[in-house]
Write a protein that holds these residues in place. Structure first.
Motif, PDB file in Angstrom:
ATOM      1  N   GLY A   1       0.790  -1.211  -0.061  1.00  0.00           N
ATOM      2  CA  GLY A   1       0.037  -0.175  -0.001  1.00  0.00           C
ATOM      3  C   GLY A   1       0.996   1.179  -0.047  1.00  0.00           C
ATOM      4  N   ALA A   2       0.251   2.543   0.335  1.00  0.00           N
ATOM      5  CA  ALA A   2      -1.012   2.728   0.794  1.00  0.00           C
ATOM      6  C   ALA A   2      -1.723   3.864  -0.122  1.00  0.00           C
ATOM      7  N   TYR A   3      -1.276   3.910  -1.115  1.00  0.00           N
ATOM      8  CA  TYR A   3      -1.927   4.939  -2.284  1.00  0.00           C
ATOM      9  C   TYR A   3      -1.380   6.287  -2.080  1.00  0.00           C
ATOM     10  N   ASP A   4      -2.102   6.779  -1.244  1.00  0.00           N
ATOM     11  CA  ASP A   4      -1.578   8.501  -0.963  1.00  0.00           C
ATOM     12  C   ASP A   4      -0.416   8.608  -0.607  1.00  0.00           C
ATOM     13  N   ALA A   5       0.355   9.490  -1.357  1.00  0.00           N
ATOM     14  CA  ALA A   5       1.826   9.603  -1.004  1.00  0.00           C
ATOM     15  C   ALA A   5       2.213  10.220   0.590  1.00  0.00           C
ATOM     16  N   ASP A   6       1.368  11.031   0.968  1.00  0.00           N
ATOM     17  CA  ASP A   6       1.706  11.409   2.407  1.00  0.00           C
ATOM     18  C   ASP A   6       1.223  10.420   3.572  1.00  0.00           C
TER      19      ASP A   6
END
Length: 425
Positions: free
Chosen positions: A124-129
């Motif tokens: 994962g986790a998709y979102d960069a931040d």
């Protein structure tokens, strides 16, 4: 590519996941039994990135099914496929966690997956931040983290020992864009940049300017719009600074902004010769779904068109779409690949010991013919970035995305250039 007979599902799983260190026909020492293998899946199943989180979870589930041999006969357990887990008596269990697109919540969930759920590694986790903070937490826990869906460059530039990325970076996507542009634009060596004035948008805009210089282009206009606002004024300002024959890089950080930009360009009647959709906002397919996106160029790590010509990828894509009733997306394919890579490493390590799994990841050399992605394989460099990953450039024509770069993947699909040829009426 010649059309080949569809593989049986058992054969398919063996081909996709094959990581044999030696031939199955050769005598092999008895391998240790490792029992259940648990992998944590961090995905935004609620919040602003929920659609991507659902796709990510689905891709991971399909990968686990193939690893476990559920799509084929028990004979598959005797092969060296499934990353070696079947040979080692392992059964892969996915343990999901909702990141909510919240970095601190995701980091807490990552700790829970390791300490309470005893996962051997995470994907994962998709979102960069979110990926940034969660992977920093797993770094301290010394657990492998394989990311397949976050292209932001800095993630693999932090010097982390336990973080790996299978997919291409934003730089790789940008390089593909400019390579394609170099073929399409002829003597035109100018570009314009429209970008969202936030962290991710500014980073991609800066990268675009750097790549333009490296590729011999000049950025003649750079205009920002505020996230969540109407981008029409910014587009009108861009038109006054750049002639209509200047290609535009449209950069968005969120799907909402991406959709708004696409619609606003159409609304203003702006017809530059080419529009290149760049940034995390365009990762979700919904941003490019409206008819307003006709003619746009998009970078992707996964192509349904290329998959349809592959004897390995096509059956996987069909299995996904039969099971979930939706097209296999870039996010789903990235999550699918990350799970297979981590499972492969665990199988090669013959253990769930984190250090041994990490060593196996460092030594992976998976050929492209054993993957569903249009890459040359999986080989991690010293920064733990897959150097064999690559970006593909597609163009939406008549509602469908077709590959226009690289040349070897698009023998029948020359790009439509300029955009005005598709924007009549």
């Amino acid at each position: 590519m010649s059309r080949m007979r569809l593989l049986s599902r058992a054969a398919l799983a063996a081909v996709v996941l094959s990581a044999a260190a030696c031939s199955a026909s050769e005598p092999q020492p008895e391998a240790p039994r490792i029992g259940e293998v648990r992998i944590g899946v961090l995905a935004p199943r609620s919040g602003v990135s929920r659609a991507a989180g659902i796709e990510s979870q689905r891709g991971a589930e399909l990968a686990a099914d193939l690893v476990n041999g559920e799509q084929g006969p028990a004979a598959l357990a005797g092969t060296a496929g499934a990353g070696g887990l079947a040979r080692l008596g392992g059964h892969l269990t996915l343990v999901g966690a909702d990141t909510r697109s919240d970095p601190e919540h995701a980091a807490s969930e990552a700790v829970r997956l390791v300490s309470a759920e005893h996962v051997a590694g995470l994907v994962g986790a998709y979102d960069a931040d979110v990926t940034e903070v969660a992977s920093q937490r797993t770094e301290r826990l010394r657990v492998p983290f394989v990311n397949g869906d976050s292209p932001t460059d800095f993630l693999t530039n932090r010097g982390l020992d336990w973080f790996f990325r299978t997919g291409p970076t934003d730089r790789m996507f940008g390089e593909a864009f400019f390579s394609a542009l170099g073929q399409l634009a002829g003597d035109t060596r100018e570009i314009a940049i429209l970008y969202s004035k936030d962290g991710p948008g500014s980073v991609v805009a800066k990268l675009t300017g750097e790549l333009a210089i490296e590729g011999g282009f000049q950025s003649v206009a750079k205009v920002a719009y505020l996230p969540g606002t109407d981008p029409v004024p910014a587009i009108q300002q861009l038109r006054t600074k750049a002639p209509d024959q200047t290609p535009v890089f449209a950069i968005a950080s969120t799907p909402g902004d991406a959709t708004a930009v696409v619609k606003a360009i159409r609304q203003t009647g702006y017809t530059p010769p080419g529009i290149f959709a760049f940034g995390p906002g365009f990762l979700e397919t919904g941003a490019l779904a409206p008819a307003d996106a006709e003619g746009l160029f998009a970078g992707t790590a996964w192509s349904r068109e290329v998959a349809g010509r592959s004897p390995v990828a096509k059956p996987v894509m069909e299995m996904y779409e039969d099971r979930f009733g939706a097209p296999m997306s870039e996010v789903a394919a990235g999550s699918f690949t990350a799970v297979l890579v981590l499972a492969d490493a665990i199988g090669r390590a013959g253990s769930t010991d984190p250090q041994r799994v990490r060593s196996a990841l460092l030594n992976l050399d998976i050929p492209g013919r054993e993957m569903i992605m249009p890459w040359s394989g999986v080989r991690f460099d010293t920064f733990h970035q897959n150097t064999a990953a690559a970006g593909v450039v597609e163009q939406r024509v008549k509602g469908l995305f077709r590959v226009v770069f690289p040349d070897e993947l698009q023998p029948e699909n020359p790009a439509v250039w300029p955009l005005s040829r598709l924007r009549k009426g």
